[in-house]
Write a protein that holds these residues in place. Structure first.
Motif, PDB file in Angstrom:
ATOM      1  N   LEU A 181       3.563 -46.622  -6.112  1.00  0.00           N
ATOM      2  CA  LEU A 181       4.545 -46.543  -7.438  1.00  0.00           C
ATOM      3  C   LEU A 181       5.621 -47.290  -7.355  1.00  0.00           C
ATOM      4  CD1 LEU A 181       3.118 -42.832  -8.633  1.00  0.00           C
ATOM      5  CD2 LEU A 181       2.579 -45.039  -9.599  1.00  0.00           C
ATOM      6  N   VAL A 182       6.248 -46.780  -6.087  1.00  0.00           N
ATOM      7  CA  VAL A 182       7.715 -47.632  -6.004  1.00  0.00           C
ATOM      8  C   VAL A 182       7.659 -48.875  -5.916  1.00  0.00           C
ATOM      9  CG1 VAL A 182       9.669 -47.728  -4.242  1.00  0.00           C
ATOM     10  CG2 VAL A 182       8.590 -45.448  -4.897  1.00  0.00           C
ATOM     11  N   ILE A 183       6.584 -49.658  -5.312  1.00  0.00           N
ATOM     12  CA  ILE A 183       6.430 -51.071  -4.936  1.00  0.00           C
ATOM     13  C   ILE A 183       6.094 -51.476  -6.541  1.00  0.00           C
ATOM     14  CG2 ILE A 183       5.244 -52.622  -3.924  1.00  0.00           C
ATOM     15  CD1 ILE A 183       4.921 -51.134  -1.501  1.00  0.00           C
ATOM     16  N   TYR A 184       5.417 -50.968  -7.166  1.00  0.00           N
ATOM     17  CA  TYR A 184       4.924 -51.439  -8.428  1.00  0.00           C
ATOM     18  C   TYR A 184       6.045 -51.272  -9.309  1.00  0.00           C
ATOM     19  CZ  TYR A 184       3.248 -51.044 -13.187  1.00  0.00           C
ATOM     20  OH  TYR A 184       3.085 -51.186 -14.650  1.00  0.00           O
ATOM     21  N   ASN A 185       6.892 -50.225  -9.533  1.00  0.00           N
ATOM     22  CA  ASN A 185       8.347 -50.386 -10.324  1.00  0.00           C
ATOM     23  C   ASN A 185       9.128 -51.197 -10.208  1.00  0.00           C
ATOM     24  OD1 ASN A 185       7.235 -48.259 -12.193  1.00  0.00           O
ATOM     25  ND2 ASN A 185       7.513 -46.484 -10.527  1.00  0.00           N
ATOM     26  N   VAL A 186       9.386 -51.456  -8.571  1.00  0.00           N
ATOM     27  CA  VAL A 186      10.332 -52.435  -8.137  1.00  0.00           C
ATOM     28  C   VAL A 186      10.072 -53.791  -8.626  1.00  0.00           C
ATOM     29  CG1 VAL A 186      11.334 -53.582  -6.247  1.00  0.00           C
ATOM     30  CG2 VAL A 186      11.149 -51.149  -6.485  1.00  0.00           C
ATOM     31  N   PHE A 187       8.899 -54.244  -8.490  1.00  0.00           N
ATOM     32  CA  PHE A 187       8.181 -55.627  -8.934  1.00  0.00           C
ATOM     33  C   PHE A 187       8.207 -55.840 -10.307  1.00  0.00           C
ATOM     34  CE2 PHE A 187       7.475 -56.004  -4.475  1.00  0.00           C
ATOM     35  CZ  PHE A 187       7.716 -57.481  -4.202  1.00  0.00           C
ATOM     36  N   TYR A 188       7.712 -54.661 -10.988  1.00  0.00           N
ATOM     37  CA  TYR A 188       7.375 -54.677 -12.704  1.00  0.00           C
ATOM     38  C   TYR A 188       8.818 -55.103 -13.093  1.00  0.00           C
ATOM     39  CZ  TYR A 188       6.704 -53.419 -17.389  1.00  0.00           C
ATOM     40  OH  TYR A 188       6.606 -53.340 -18.633  1.00  0.00           O
ATOM     41  N   LEU A 189       9.953 -54.272 -12.640  1.00  0.00           N
ATOM     42  CA  LEU A 189      11.421 -54.491 -13.187  1.00  0.00           C
ATOM     43  C   LEU A 189      11.876 -55.870 -13.009  1.00  0.00           C
ATOM     44  CD1 LEU A 189      13.027 -50.869 -12.556  1.00  0.00           C
ATOM     45  CD2 LEU A 189      12.250 -51.986 -14.586  1.00  0.00           C
ATOM     46  N   SER A 190      11.556 -56.222 -11.735  1.00  0.00           N
ATOM     47  CA  SER A 190      11.921 -57.506 -11.172  1.00  0.00           C
ATOM     48  C   SER A 190      11.330 -58.908 -12.056  1.00  0.00           C
ATOM     49  CB  SER A 190      11.546 -57.880  -9.904  1.00  0.00           C
ATOM     50  OG  SER A 190      12.035 -59.339  -9.297  1.00  0.00           O
ATOM     51  N   VAL A 191      10.017 -58.440 -12.303  1.00  0.00           N
ATOM     52  CA  VAL A 191       9.358 -59.713 -13.104  1.00  0.00           C
ATOM     53  C   VAL A 191       9.919 -59.628 -14.723  1.00  0.00           C
ATOM     54  CG1 VAL A 191       7.107 -60.381 -14.142  1.00  0.00           C
ATOM     55  CG2 VAL A 191       7.415 -59.800 -11.883  1.00  0.00           C
ATOM     56  N   VAL A 192      10.224 -58.337 -15.035  1.00  0.00           N
ATOM     57  CA  VAL A 192      10.655 -58.231 -16.393  1.00  0.00           C
ATOM     58  C   VAL A 192      12.009 -58.954 -16.527  1.00  0.00           C
ATOM     59  CG1 VAL A 192      11.730 -56.948 -18.249  1.00  0.00           C
ATOM     60  CG2 VAL A 192       9.263 -56.270 -17.212  1.00  0.00           C
ATOM     61  N   ASN A 193      12.811 -58.763 -15.406  1.00  0.00           N
ATOM     62  CA  ASN A 193      14.137 -59.371 -15.521  1.00  0.00           C
ATOM     63  C   ASN A 193      14.288 -61.061 -15.480  1.00  0.00           C
ATOM     64  OD1 ASN A 193      15.429 -56.740 -15.974  1.00  0.00           O
ATOM     65  ND2 ASN A 193      15.543 -56.605 -13.771  1.00  0.00           N
ATOM     66  N   GLN A 194      12.933 -61.391 -14.789  1.00  0.00           N
ATOM     67  CA  GLN A 194      12.841 -62.766 -14.499  1.00  0.00           C
ATOM     68  C   GLN A 194      12.103 -63.589 -15.786  1.00  0.00           C
ATOM     69  OE1 GLN A 194      11.671 -62.010 -10.175  1.00  0.00           O
ATOM     70  NE2 GLN A 194      12.743 -63.977 -10.002  1.00  0.00           N
ATOM     71  N   VAL A 195      12.039 -62.970 -16.837  1.00  0.00           N
ATOM     72  CA  VAL A 195      11.046 -63.760 -17.659  1.00  0.00           C
ATOM     73  C   VAL A 195      11.563 -65.038 -18.165  1.00  0.00           C
ATOM     74  CG1 VAL A 195      10.285 -63.508 -20.138  1.00  0.00           C
ATOM     75  CG2 VAL A 195      10.225 -61.459 -18.784  1.00  0.00           C
ATOM     76  N   ARG A 196      12.873 -65.318 -18.151  1.00  0.00           N
ATOM     77  CA  ARG A 196      13.488 -66.716 -18.552  1.00  0.00           C
ATOM     78  C   ARG A 196      13.273 -67.393 -17.296  1.00  0.00           C
ATOM     79  NH1 ARG A 196      19.819 -67.234 -20.222  1.00  0.00           N
ATOM     80  NH2 ARG A 196      19.640 -69.636 -20.807  1.00  0.00           N
ATOM     81  N   VAL A 232      -2.601 -54.395  -4.310  1.00  0.00           N
ATOM     82  CA  VAL A 232      -2.974 -53.450  -5.759  1.00  0.00           C
ATOM     83  C   VAL A 232      -1.559 -53.281  -6.529  1.00  0.00           C
ATOM     84  CG1 VAL A 232      -3.877 -51.235  -6.420  1.00  0.00           C
ATOM     85  CG2 VAL A 232      -4.984 -52.752  -4.571  1.00  0.00           C
ATOM     86  N   SER A 233      -0.653 -53.110  -5.618  1.00  0.00           N
ATOM     87  CA  SER A 233       0.523 -52.714  -6.591  1.00  0.00           C
ATOM     88  C   SER A 233       1.356 -53.822  -7.325  1.00  0.00           C
ATOM     89  CB  SER A 233       1.553 -52.007  -5.469  1.00  0.00           C
ATOM     90  OG  SER A 233       1.185 -50.794  -4.793  1.00  0.00           O
ATOM     91  N   LEU A 234       0.939 -54.982  -6.817  1.00  0.00           N
ATOM     92  CA  LEU A 234       1.691 -56.207  -7.408  1.00  0.00           C
ATOM     93  C   LEU A 234       0.381 -56.860  -8.465  1.00  0.00           C
ATOM     94  CD1 LEU A 234       3.127 -58.022  -4.364  1.00  0.00           C
ATOM     95  CD2 LEU A 234       3.966 -56.613  -6.017  1.00  0.00           C
ATOM     96  N   ASN A 235      -0.737 -56.280  -8.677  1.00  0.00           N
ATOM     97  CA  ASN A 235      -1.730 -56.875  -9.428  1.00  0.00           C
ATOM     98  C   ASN A 235      -1.107 -56.768 -10.889  1.00  0.00           C
ATOM     99  OD1 ASN A 235      -3.533 -57.416  -7.718  1.00  0.00           O
ATOM    100  ND2 ASN A 235      -4.803 -55.542  -7.970  1.00  0.00           N
ATOM    101  N   ARG A 236      -0.577 -55.711 -11.343  1.00  0.00           N
ATOM    102  CA  ARG A 236      -0.113 -55.831 -12.765  1.00  0.00           C
ATOM    103  C   ARG A 236       1.218 -56.591 -12.919  1.00  0.00           C
ATOM    104  NH1 ARG A 236      -1.192 -55.907 -17.763  1.00  0.00           N
ATOM    105  NH2 ARG A 236       0.455 -54.969 -19.357  1.00  0.00           N
ATOM    106  N   PRO A 237       2.284 -56.671 -12.089  1.00  0.00           N
ATOM    107  CA  PRO A 237       3.361 -57.524 -12.207  1.00  0.00           C
ATOM    108  C   PRO A 237       3.206 -59.025 -12.148  1.00  0.00           C
ATOM    109  CG  PRO A 237       4.053 -55.811 -10.816  1.00  0.00           C
ATOM    110  CD  PRO A 237       2.463 -55.364 -11.054  1.00  0.00           C
ATOM    111  N   THR A 238       1.898 -59.191 -11.205  1.00  0.00           N
ATOM    112  CA  THR A 238       1.392 -60.718 -11.237  1.00  0.00           C
ATOM    113  C   THR A 238       1.042 -61.177 -12.522  1.00  0.00           C
ATOM    114  OG1 THR A 238       1.021 -60.421  -9.010  1.00  0.00           O
ATOM    115  CG2 THR A 238       0.095 -62.433 -10.031  1.00  0.00           C
ATOM    116  N   LYS A 239       0.203 -60.149 -13.035  1.00  0.00           N
ATOM    117  CA  LYS A 239      -0.614 -60.691 -14.594  1.00  0.00           C
ATOM    118  C   LYS A 239       0.525 -60.943 -15.563  1.00  0.00           C
ATOM    119  CE  LYS A 239      -5.064 -58.304 -13.631  1.00  0.00           C
ATOM    120  NZ  LYS A 239      -5.848 -57.128 -14.046  1.00  0.00           N
TER     121      LYS A 239
END
Length: 303
Positions: A166-181, A253-260
């Motif tokens: 969960l921690v790794i997922y949230n960290v990478f999810y927020l990172s990807v969201v902040n790197q949309v541009r 597995v934690s990075l599957n959703r941020p990668t998508k």
């Protein structure tokens, strides 16, 4: 794999991923800390339990499994001929003889099976004074699928894995969201989805290559300090490999959703996201008619 007619862009994707990790220090610190913490805890728990069992086994080695007291000469002779007894050591006492014995294939038995074997021998030869080696009995499996202690350890391990994921997922999810541009700009200059996957994959491997060995070292050292007499290098290496595979799988597995999410970003989507993020609203005052007169007024007032 790079085909002969394709450009090898692996060096570029690695450089982008490395720059992203270096730039996002919060993601790097949180991800590495989580991987190290989870790996170290799993390694410590397993090596502590393994060392505890190994210590019991080593202490039980060389000790008699069962002692029969106050035996007659006839009983001793019968015990020597018993096929289920592997070895016997007889000591003469004031009340007769004491026999320290080991049972055939006792180390392969369960606790219940061992106790049954001892009871059968004692009842067969009418032996009333029997002492079992509790340390040896504790080293045997209890015959169930999982005892209570193993269930607790497994529950703790599963909890550690879930929290880490969960921690790794949230960290990478927020990172990807902040790197949309940034992802949108990279897609504009021609970056493919496969190259985006390589960037995320490189970040995962980079973090695991650093975090997993450090966690194994810390966890192994803690396990050794907790159970120094039960340390086993073979068990440490085997469990180290197993834990490494588990942690790598959990991170993947934690990075599957941020990668998508990163793969779904397009230049248009990134522009729309930036407008929504900064709440870019168009008021009525900013609207101008796209007529010849309107364009002329805009041209004059802009100078």
């Amino acid at each position: 794999m790079t085909w002969p007619f394709e450009n090898d862009t692996s060096a570029i994707t690695k450089k982008i991923a490395k720059n992203d990790i270096d730039k996002n220090r919060v993601k790097k610190v949180f991800s590495l800390t989580t991987i190290v913490f989870a790996t170290a805890l799993l390694m410590m728990l397993i090596m502590f339990e393994s060392g505890y069992e190994t210590t019991k086994d080593r202490m039980a080695e060389g000790q008699p499994q069962v002692v029969f007291y106050d035996l007659s000469q006839q009983q001793i002779e019968l015990l020597y001929s018993e096929e289920n007894i592997e070895s016997i050591k007889v000591t003469e006492t004031e009340n007769g003889y004491d026999a320290s014995i080991t049972i055939v294939d006792a180390t392969k038995m369960t606790q219940y099976g061992f106790s049954s074997a001892v009871d059968n021998i004692s009842s067969k030869y009418d032996i009333h004074h029997v002492t079992r080696n509790d340390l040896f009995i504790d080293s045997l499996p209890n015959g169930g699928l999982l005892n209570q202690k193993n269930m607790v350890l497994m529950g703790v391990a599963i909890f550690i894995i879930i929290v880490s994921a969960l921690v790794i997922y949230n960290v990478f999810y927020l990172s990807v969201v902040n790197q949309v541009r940034q992802f949108g700009q990279l897609r504009t200059v021609g970056m493919t989805q496969q190259q985006t996957k390589k960037i995320m994959r490189y970040e995962r491997k980079f973090l695991c290559r650093i975090g997993v060995p450090i966690g194994l070292l810390i966890g192994g050292l803690a396990g050794y300090l907790l159970q120094p007499d039960g340390w086993d290098w073979i068990a440490a290496v085997v469990w180290g490999i197993i834990i490494s595979v588990i942690i790598n799988f959990v991170v993947k597995v934690s990075l599957n959703r941020p990668t998508k999410i990163a793969l779904s970003i397009s230049p248009i989507l990134s522009s729309k996201y930036m407008m929504e993020r900064f709440d870019c609203k168009v008021t009525n005052k900013e609207k101008r008619k796209l007529s010849s007169l309107g364009l002329a007024i805009i041209s004059i007032t802009s100078h």
